[in-house]
Design a protein around this motif. Structure first.
Motif, PDB file in Angstrom:
ATOM      1  N   UNK A   1       0.591  -0.606 -18.918  1.00  0.00           N
ATOM      2  CA  UNK A   1       1.763  -0.557 -18.027  1.00  0.00           C
ATOM      3  C   UNK A   1       1.300  -0.302 -16.597  1.00  0.00           C
ATOM      4  N   UNK A   2       0.345   0.637 -16.457  1.00  0.00           N
ATOM      5  CA  UNK A   2      -0.135   0.948 -15.102  1.00  0.00           C
ATOM      6  C   UNK A   2      -0.743  -0.277 -14.445  1.00  0.00           C
ATOM      7  N   UNK A   3      -1.537  -0.985 -15.227  1.00  0.00           N
ATOM      8  CA  UNK A   3      -2.134  -2.208 -14.678  1.00  0.00           C
ATOM      9  C   UNK A   3      -1.058  -3.193 -14.262  1.00  0.00           C
ATOM     10  N   UNK A   4      -0.043  -3.287 -15.122  1.00  0.00           N
ATOM     11  CA  UNK A   4       1.054  -4.213 -14.805  1.00  0.00           C
ATOM     12  C   UNK A   4       1.757  -3.772 -13.530  1.00  0.00           C
ATOM     13  N   UNK A   5       1.994  -2.429 -13.459  1.00  0.00           N
ATOM     14  CA  UNK A   5       2.677  -1.916 -12.265  1.00  0.00           C
ATOM     15  C   UNK A   5       1.812  -2.084 -11.021  1.00  0.00           C
ATOM     16  N   UNK A   6       0.500  -1.856 -11.204  1.00  0.00           N
ATOM     17  CA  UNK A   6      -0.401  -2.058 -10.055  1.00  0.00           C
ATOM     18  C   UNK A   6      -0.315  -3.494  -9.551  1.00  0.00           C
ATOM     19  N   UNK A   7      -0.318  -4.384 -10.532  1.00  0.00           N
ATOM     20  CA  UNK A   7      -0.241  -5.806 -10.151  1.00  0.00           C
ATOM     21  C   UNK A   7       1.059  -6.066  -9.406  1.00  0.00           C
ATOM     22  N   UNK A   8       2.143  -5.455  -9.998  1.00  0.00           N
ATOM     23  CA  UNK A   8       3.448  -5.674  -9.370  1.00  0.00           C
ATOM     24  C   UNK A   8       3.480  -5.057  -7.989  1.00  0.00           C
ATOM     25  N   UNK A   9       2.914  -3.821  -7.918  1.00  0.00           N
ATOM     26  CA  UNK A   9       2.920  -3.152  -6.614  1.00  0.00           C
ATOM     27  C   UNK A   9       2.100  -3.950  -5.601  1.00  0.00           C
ATOM     28  N   UNK A  10       0.924  -4.382  -6.048  1.00  0.00           N
ATOM     29  CA  UNK A  10       0.075  -5.151  -5.132  1.00  0.00           C
ATOM     30  C   UNK A  10       0.778  -6.423  -4.691  1.00  0.00           C
ATOM     31  N   UNK A  11       1.452  -7.029  -5.647  1.00  0.00           N
ATOM     32  CA  UNK A  11       2.187  -8.250  -5.302  1.00  0.00           C
ATOM     33  C   UNK A  11       3.255  -7.948  -4.278  1.00  0.00           C
ATOM     34  N   UNK A  12       3.976  -6.799  -4.544  1.00  0.00           N
ATOM     35  CA  UNK A  12       5.035  -6.438  -3.619  1.00  0.00           C
ATOM     36  C   UNK A  12       4.471  -6.114  -2.240  1.00  0.00           C
ATOM     37  N   UNK A  13       3.364  -5.339  -2.238  1.00  0.00           N
ATOM     38  CA  UNK A  13       2.750  -4.986  -0.961  1.00  0.00           C
ATOM     39  C   UNK A  13       2.256  -6.234  -0.237  1.00  0.00           C
ATOM     40  N   UNK A  14       1.663  -7.102  -1.022  1.00  0.00           N
ATOM     41  CA  UNK A  14       1.174  -8.356  -0.426  1.00  0.00           C
ATOM     42  C   UNK A  14       2.333  -9.149   0.161  1.00  0.00           C
ATOM     43  N   UNK A  15       3.419  -9.184  -0.653  1.00  0.00           N
ATOM     44  CA  UNK A  15       4.588  -9.932  -0.169  1.00  0.00           C
ATOM     45  C   UNK A  15       5.137  -9.304   1.082  1.00  0.00           C
ATOM     46  N   UNK A  16       5.215  -7.933   1.069  1.00  0.00           N
ATOM     47  CA  UNK A  16       5.745  -7.243   2.238  1.00  0.00           C
ATOM     48  C   UNK A  16       4.863  -7.484   3.449  1.00  0.00           C
ATOM     49  N   UNK A  17       3.509  -7.400   3.180  1.00  0.00           N
ATOM     50  CA  UNK A  17       2.600  -7.624   4.297  1.00  0.00           C
ATOM     51  C   UNK A  17       2.739  -9.053   4.819  1.00  0.00           C
ATOM     52  N   UNK A  18       2.876  -9.957   3.887  1.00  0.00           N
ATOM     53  CA  UNK A  18       3.056 -11.362   4.306  1.00  0.00           C
ATOM     54  C   UNK A  18       4.328 -11.515   5.094  1.00  0.00           C
ATOM     55  N   UNK A  19       5.370 -10.748   4.589  1.00  0.00           N
ATOM     56  CA  UNK A  19       6.656 -10.844   5.296  1.00  0.00           C
ATOM     57  C   UNK A  19       6.502 -10.320   6.727  1.00  0.00           C
ATOM     58  N   UNK A  20       5.845  -9.148   6.807  1.00  0.00           N
ATOM     59  CA  UNK A  20       5.695  -8.545   8.125  1.00  0.00           C
ATOM     60  C   UNK A  20       4.853  -9.441   9.031  1.00  0.00           C
ATOM     61  N   UNK A  21       3.771  -9.924   8.423  1.00  0.00           N
ATOM     62  CA  UNK A  21       2.901 -10.799   9.225  1.00  0.00           C
ATOM     63  C   UNK A  21       3.668 -12.037   9.666  1.00  0.00           C
TER      64      UNK A  21
END
Lengths: 305, 528
Positions: free
Chosen positions: B275-295
């Motif tokens: 689950x943690x790995x899944x959440x990490x992936x999800x979090x990273x995806x979200x962070x990446x998406x957010x960073x992409x959004x901000x960028x």
């Protein structure tokens, strides 16, 4: 007890019998009380002394307490016995109760002359003084205190002293205090080895606990000879004392009863002449007295043992 | 209490309690026995001493016969010396039968004899029992020698017994006291030694008896500390063997349960890891998406602002030309175009700010700011908006330092956002701007008498792209970014922003900004 028992041993009548009865032995009754040792042995020794005479037949009869003197008299009559020897306290009672037709002598009791014939256990002064000459030849003077009950023996002693050349100084005392006073005065004037004190068998003048220690102690220091009629005194420090010879006593009684039968009107009474000598060698040594082996063989007992 | 402290109420070890109890019991037993024995022995010794005194007196009476018979004091000297030869005998006296003294002799001159005929009996008697000594007396009799009954003539009188006098013996108790003390000390000493020996023996015995219990306890303690399920050695007394066996059963059961728990935990950990790995992936995806959004927002805003400023510049030039050629209607239209372009530029700037904030690229630029200029610029900027809606704009300056170290741009942005909002949502009302500071905080608030904010909307007003009236037919314009930027700027400056509002009556935003990070250069107070 041992010495008191030995006192009895000497009372034996020498029955060297009557040769008249050559073919039929004369019967003499001998009553002795029930007693335990050592008295039984003493009585047996006296009896054996009486029986030593083969001319007479001693009929030994055990005398029980509560005896009937009349019944005994009847029995004696039926047996035609007139000579009677009684021993001990019970025997003395019987002697007093038996009718006069019987010739009775009493023995094994320190009796005094009182109407009954017999041999007293009190030592005969003649024999005593003879022993004194034998054991302490230096003694010239004998001092004695006595009570009324011993007067008869002093009477004998006076004669014996005269016959043996001894100066007998006697004092009749009423009580022990007077006796002590007499002894004290005696010691004040006593000459060593020449004076002697005689202790008769007398309760008043010779008290074992009171006077004897006093006398022995002073005699020792003043070198005064002490001799006694009481057997135990030699052991306690007197130079010598006498023991009864019981077998001899038996013989003496047998002889006396025969004499009494021969002369019924003369009462027979004697002090104990059958004596044995007990000498205290330590006291003798202190007094400077020495005895040869031959002399010592005549001593029945010596002390210290 | 002592026993309770030693044993029952104590928290010391069982072995010590047991040992303490036994030693105490042995001590009490030994002490009691010693004292009782000493007491009993002392009594027996005392009685024996009295018997001895009676015997001495009796002997003295026997030895005094000669002296009393002869009435001679000299004859008593030896008996007196013999009697005094006994250490405990302090003095002796011989009296005649009539009570007259024959002789007295004492080791000390202080000793005196009092003769009382009434106390004299037929035999040796203790007549006085005083603290320091006894007085014994005995009558002195002269007794005829007793011949053996077998040798006594029947007519001979009975044995005569004559009273001669009396003797007194004073017998001191010093020796008795010494013996009694010695007995007591010896008994107590022996008791103490026995107690010590018993203590050693009991210590040895109890150590052996409690050794299995100690081992069991030690095993339990080790198991507790280590967490291991250690099994105890089964030996010793029956009860201890039972305890050890029960303990071992419990340990075995716990070990089994622990193994099962370990198994479950391993499963759970595996699942949690997944689950943690899944959440990490999800979090990273979200962070990446957010960073992409901000960028993207930053890039697109920059890309949009550059041509827009060019458009505004050129339109402004055209407008100026049109105004020079007196073509006012056209110039007015271009003015509208310019205002719209400025609004668009503002929107783009806001988006750019938000993007910077989220991208972590927004920094604070602290500098000394003249508060008068700051406030005046703010008021001048906002005044047109206030008058446009017929609002009355009021400034309340409290105790305000002349110069404060602030990020001027961001603090002014906060002022403007709050004041513009107040002016926008208030019609013909009153907008009031209050500001003050002390040593620690800068406080300012913006209140209005506008439409207010419903309570259920208060929690959402700082969210991005959010307006209270989010419907298509809303009355007020705006992108919904102003309050989000305001809150972000406040957070950057560690400020706390609060909002109080009553729907239909007005709203008040208040900000409390710490000055700890700011160096306050001047504290001149300016009255509003």
């Amino acid at each position: 007890m041992r010495f008191r028992g030995c006192l009895f041993i000497s009372c034996l009548f020498l029955l060297i019998g009557s040769p008249a009865l050559a073919f039929s032995k004369e019967k003499i009754a001998l009553f002795y009380p029930e007693a335990k040792n050592p008295y039984r042995t003493i009585y047996e020794e006296i009896i054996s002394g009486s029986e030593a005479d083969s001319q007479v037949e001693i009929e030994k009869i055990l005398l029980k307490k509560g005896f009937d003197a009349d019944q005994i008299a009847d029995e004696l009559r039926s047996k035609q016995i007139t000579k009677v020897i009684v021993l001990g306290r019970q025997g003395f009672k019987l002697a007093k109760q038996l009718p006069k037709e019987f010739h009775v002598v009493s023995g094994a009791l320190p009796i005094r002359p009182n109407g009954v014939s017999g041999v007293s256990l009190r030592s005969d002064p003649q024999s005593l003084f003879a022993f004194l000459e034998q054991v302490a030849p230096t003694v010239k003077r004998v001092h004695v205190a006595y009570s009324e009950r011993s007067s008869w023996i002093i009477t004998i002693a006076k004669k014996a002293a005269v016959s043996l050349g001894i100066d007998l100084i006697h004092k009749k005392v009423a009580n022990t205090a007077e006796a002590i006073s007499f002894y004290n005065k005696t010691f004040e004037q006593a000459r060593p080895k020449e004076d002697a004190i005689w202790l008769p068998l007398d309760k008043v003048s010779s008290h074992d606990k009171v006077t004897l220690p006093l006398i022995l102690e002073k005699a020792w220091s003043k070198e005064v000879v002490v001799f006694s009629s009481k057997p135990s005194h030699a052991k306690r420090g007197a130079l010598f004392s006498t023991y009864p010879d019981n077998v001899g006593l038996g013989k003496h009684l047998l002889k006396m009863v025969n004499e009494l039968a021969a002369r019924p009107e003369e009462k027979q009474f004697a002090a104990l002449q059958s004596l044995q000598l007990a000498v205290n060698l330590r006291t003798a040594a202190h007094l400077g007295l020495k005895y040869s082996n031959e002399q010592q063989q005549n001593f029945k007992v010596t002390f210290p043992e | 209490m002592v026993v309770r402290n030693i044993t029952f109420n104590s928290k010391s070890t069982f072995k010590r309690q047991l040992l303490g109890f036994f030693i105490f019991s042995a001590f009490v037993l030994a002490l009691t026995t010693s004292i009782i024995t000493a007491w009993q022995t002392s009594r027996e010794v005392e009685q024996s001493t009295i018997d001895n005194g009676l015997q001495v007196t009796s002997n003295f009476a026997d030895q005094a016969v000669l002296a009393l018979l002869t009435g001679s004091e000299d004859n008593a000297v030896e008996a007196v010396q013999r009697a005094l030869g006994f250490n405990p005998v302090d003095g002796v006296a011989v009296y005649k039968a009539d009570g007259d003294v024959l002789i007295t002799s004492a080791k000390s001159e202080q000793i005196q004899f009092y003769f009382d005929l009434d106390k004299i009996k037929q035999e040796a008697t203790l007549v006085e029992d005083l603290n320091d000594y006894w007085v014994f007396s005995a009558p002195v009799y002269f007794v005829d020698e007793e011949d053996d009954p077998e040798l006594v003539e029947p007519d001979e009188g009975e044995t005569d017994k004559q009273l001669l006098g009396y003797v007194l013996v004073e017998y001191n108790k010093q020796e008795l006291r010494q013996i009694q003390n010695s007995i007591f000390i010896n008994n107590v000493s022996i008791g103490a030694i026995l107690t010590a020996i018993l203590a050693i023996l009991m210590g040895w015995g109890i150590k052996r008896l409690t050794a299995p219990l100690s081992h069991l306890s030690q095993t339990m303690e080790t198991a507790r500390d280590s967490g291991d399920y250690l099994l105890a050695e089964i030996h010793g007394a029956n009860e201890i063997r039972q305890m050890a066996a029960v303990y071992n059963q419990m340990m075995s059961r716990l070990a089994k349960q622990r193994a099962e728990l370990e198994k479950h935990r391993a499963n759970l950990e595996a699942e949690v890891e997944i689950r943690t790995q899944e959440l990490k992936v999800a979090r990273d995806s979200a962070l990446t998406a957010s960073r992409h959004k901000s960028e993207f927002l930053a890039n697109i805003s920059h890309e949009l602002r550059t041509p827009l400023q060019a458009v505004i510049g050129y339109v402004d030039l055209v407008k100026e030309d049109l105004e020079l050629e007196c073509l006012d209607p056209q110039a007015e239209d271009l003015g509208k175009a310019i205002r719209s372009a400025h609004i668009l530029l503002g929107l783009i700037n806001n988006i750019l700010d938000l993007a910077k904030i989220e991208a972590g690229k927004m920094d604070l630029y602290i500098q000394a700011v003249d508060t008068d200029y700051l406030v005046n610029d703010t008021m001048e900027t906002i005044l047109p908006m206030a008058t446009a809606n017929g609002n009355e704009l009021k400034l309340n300056k409290g105790s305000l330092s002349r110069t404060l170290n602030l990020d001027r741009q961001k603090i002014m942005q906060v002022f403007l956002n709050l004041l513009s909002n107040a002016c926008k949502f208030t019609k013909n009302g009153k907008v009031e701007f209050s500001i003050e500071n002390d040593d620690r905080y800068l406080r300012f608030s913006v209140s209005d008498t506008g439409v207010g904010i419903p309570k259920d909307k208060l929690d959402f007003i700082f969210e991005q792209f959010t307006q209270v009236d989010g419907s298509q037919s809303r009355k007020f314009e705006g992108t919904g970014l102003g309050m989000a930027i305001t809150q972000n700027f406040c957070q950057m400056m560690d400020a706390e922003i609060k909002v109080d509002s009553v729907e239909g009556e007005g709203t008040c935003f208040s900000v409390k900004m710490p000055l700890q990070k700011l160096y306050q250069q001047e504290t001149e107070t300016v009255d509003s």
